[in-house]
Design a protein around this motif. Structure first.
Motif, short mmCIF file in Angstrom:
data_model
loop_
_atom_site.label_atom_id
_atom_site.label_comp_id
_atom_site.label_asym_id
_atom_site.label_seq_id
_atom_site.Cartn_x
_atom_site.Cartn_y
_atom_site.Cartn_z
N GLN A 276 -37.00 51.49 3.31
CA GLN A 276 -36.76 50.04 3.34
C GLN A 276 -35.94 49.59 2.14
OE1 GLN A 276 -40.89 48.30 4.07
NE2 GLN A 276 -39.76 47.70 5.92
N GLU A 278 -35.37 47.25 -1.06
CA GLU A 278 -36.32 46.69 -2.02
C GLU A 278 -36.61 45.22 -1.74
OE1 GLU A 278 -34.98 47.32 -6.00
OE2 GLU A 278 -35.49 49.46 -6.01
N ASN A 281 -39.32 44.88 1.88
CA ASN A 281 -40.10 46.12 1.77
C ASN A 281 -41.60 45.98 2.08
OD1 ASN A 281 -40.88 44.61 -0.44
ND2 ASN A 281 -40.57 46.24 -1.94
N TYR A 284 -43.32 49.36 2.68
CA TYR A 284 -43.42 50.16 1.45
C TYR A 284 -44.57 49.67 0.58
CZ TYR A 284 -42.48 51.91 -3.20
OH TYR A 284 -42.62 52.50 -4.45
N ARG A 285 -44.70 48.37 0.41
CA ARG A 285 -45.79 47.83 -0.41
C ARG A 285 -47.14 48.16 0.21
NH1 ARG A 285 -44.16 41.93 -2.87
NH2 ARG A 285 -42.00 42.41 -3.45
N THR A 301 -31.83 40.99 1.41
CA THR A 301 -31.09 42.23 1.17
C THR A 301 -29.71 42.14 1.80
OG1 THR A 301 -31.01 44.62 1.61
CG2 THR A 301 -32.19 43.27 3.22
N GLU A 329 -40.34 54.89 1.50
CA GLU A 329 -39.60 54.73 0.25
C GLU A 329 -38.84 53.40 0.29
OE1 GLU A 329 -39.15 54.73 -2.92
OE2 GLU A 329 -39.32 56.93 -2.94
N GLN A 330 -38.48 52.91 -0.89
CA GLN A 330 -37.64 51.72 -0.98
C GLN A 330 -36.40 52.04 -1.81
OE1 GLN A 330 -39.40 48.47 -3.16
NE2 GLN A 330 -39.97 49.73 -4.90
N CYS A 356 -29.52 53.45 4.26
CA CYS A 356 -30.86 53.67 3.72
C CYS A 356 -31.31 55.11 3.95
CB CYS A 356 -31.86 52.72 4.38
SG CYS A 356 -31.79 51.04 3.74
#
Length: 425
Positions: A276, A278, A281, A284-285, A301, A329-330, A356
């Motif tokens: 993803q 940042e 995300n 990811y979080r 983004t 991952e970010q 990405c």
């Protein structure tokens, strides 16, 4: 073969003829569940390999070549297809060196008819809409979904209705939706709000929703994995890396891989890595927090195709990660645009969100999660011309907050032979 709609949480089943996007018992998202044991044709590698190079529709399509795994009960005459799929798998040593692995393959879904992977899901989604007798279909979109839906709706003789946010729309995508005759509504709201609105309006007016909340969309998108593994002669890579926005692809990939393994088309499951931006995300979080407390984010983004803060396929994506021992991952917009410049420079090109896969692979290698000797299959989701502003802005050094490390600046000269020769010498 019998197919049904099945809740991924409580397993409640519904007939495929029902227009329903969530479980009425628990609110969970739905799968299209197939009973592969009841198919009259034996599902084998040979069945699909024998269809390679088919000249006649629907099996000339890279989606409908795998009809028994996508929509086995549909009559061939109802299928709405543009010959989607059949996208190339590239082996690119320069990009492998950039990310730090020995073996990297990139499957370029930007080679689909409207320039993105969405065509695979739209052929199955619009085909089901035709079976249901729908005259109008709709979607909320950051761009690629609208372009694809408008095209397939036009092909099927349906009205396509597009809910768009009123800022940060890539013109290459907006132009397609308009050109294909879509009814475009620019709304002062982001994608996540538009997703809520389109579902409410569709329920009120009897319109069929073709976002990836629709389980028939994901059945078509599964074929990215079917086709990639067939191109690899059914040999499984160590990693599949894919961008993550609304999480339809990653959800579809998990389902496809599990089904292939259960049927015996592949002998093991690869690991899935979802990447993803940042600024967008939420998965990811959630992953970093052990999947304990999901919180949507306000997405921001440069990769507009994945600018989504509250993905509708969250539970399905988590399920795919669990099945495959996957990771999330970010990557920053800087890493995305540098990776895009690398992909563009080898002559195949991609839109920012696609990069990405490359940026995320590089970061996972740096972290030691992907090893140099691992085989990696990355997916590029959209064509380079989907977002020309981002490409030109990068090389013109005109993108706020991004320093173009791989810049290819425009040269300029007067109408003077000696000046031009001096520049090129």
């Amino acid at each position: 073969m019998s197919s049904s709609l099945q809740c991924i949480d409580c397993a409640q089943q519904y007939p495929v003829e029902r227009v329903i996007y969530a479980c009425e018992s628990c609110g969970g998202t739905l799968d299209v569940a197939h009973d592969f044991t009841s198919t009259p044709a034996k599902i084998t590698r040979a069945l699909f390999d024998d269809r390679l190079g088919a000249l006649d529709s629907p099996y000339s399509s890279g989606v409908w070549r795998f009809k028994e795994l996508v929509y086995p009960d549909i009559d061939d005459g109802q299928i709405v297809t543009r010959g989607e799929g059949n996208t190339n798998l590239y082996q690119l040593p320069r990009i492998a060196a950039y990310v730090g692995v020995d073996a990297l393959l990139l499957k370029h879904e930007g080679e689909n008819p409207t320039g993105s992977f969405k065509d695979r899901g739209m052929t199955s989604g619009v085909t089901h809409a035709r079976r249901l007798g729908m005259e109008r279909v709709a979607c909320a979109s950051t761009g690629n979904t609208s372009a694809s839906m408008a095209s397939y709706a036009a092909l099927a003789g349906m009205q396509g209705i597009i809910f768009l946010q009123n800022t940060a729309i890539a013109l290459g995508k907006l132009a397609q939706g308009i050109a294909y005759g879509g009814t475009c509504l620019q709304i002062n709201a982001d994608f996540d709000r538009n997703m809520t609105l389109v579902r409410q309006v569709a329920e009120r007016l009897g319109i069929y929703v073709l976002n990836s909340i629709n389980p028939f969309r994901l059945e078509g998108q599964k074929t990215i994995m079917f086709e990639a593994l067939q191109q690899l002669r059914w040999q499984v890579p160590d990693w599949i890396v894919v961008p993550g926005g609304n999480l339809g692809n990653s959800s579809a990939f998990g389902k496809a891989l599990l089904e292939m393994h259960q049927i015996g088309l592949i002998d093991r499951l690869p690991r899935l890595a979802i990447v993803q931006a940042e600024g967008a995300n939420p998965l990811y979080r959630h992953f970093a927090g052990g999947f304990r407390d999901f919180q949507p984010v306000k997405a921001e983004t440069i990769a507009t195709a994945i600018k989504i803060g509250d993905p509708v396929n969250l539970r399905k994506a988590i399920r795919a990660l669990e099945w495959t021992g996957g990771v999330v991952e970010q990557v920053s917009d800087q890493l995305i645009m540098d990776a895009k410049a690398i992909v563009d420079s080898v002559g195949i090109g991609c839109e920012p969100a696609s990069a990405c896969s490359v940026a995320g692979t590089r970061k996972l290698v740096e972290r030691g999660i992907i090893k140099r000797g691992d085989s990696v299959l990355g997916v590029l989701t959209g064509h380079v011309l989907k977002d020309p502003q981002a490409t030109i802005g990068y090389h013109a050094d005109d993108l706020p907050g991004i320093a173009p490390k791989l810049r290819n600046p425009m040269l300029s000269a007067e109408d003077d032979l000696e000046q031009i020769v001096a520049l090129l010498a």
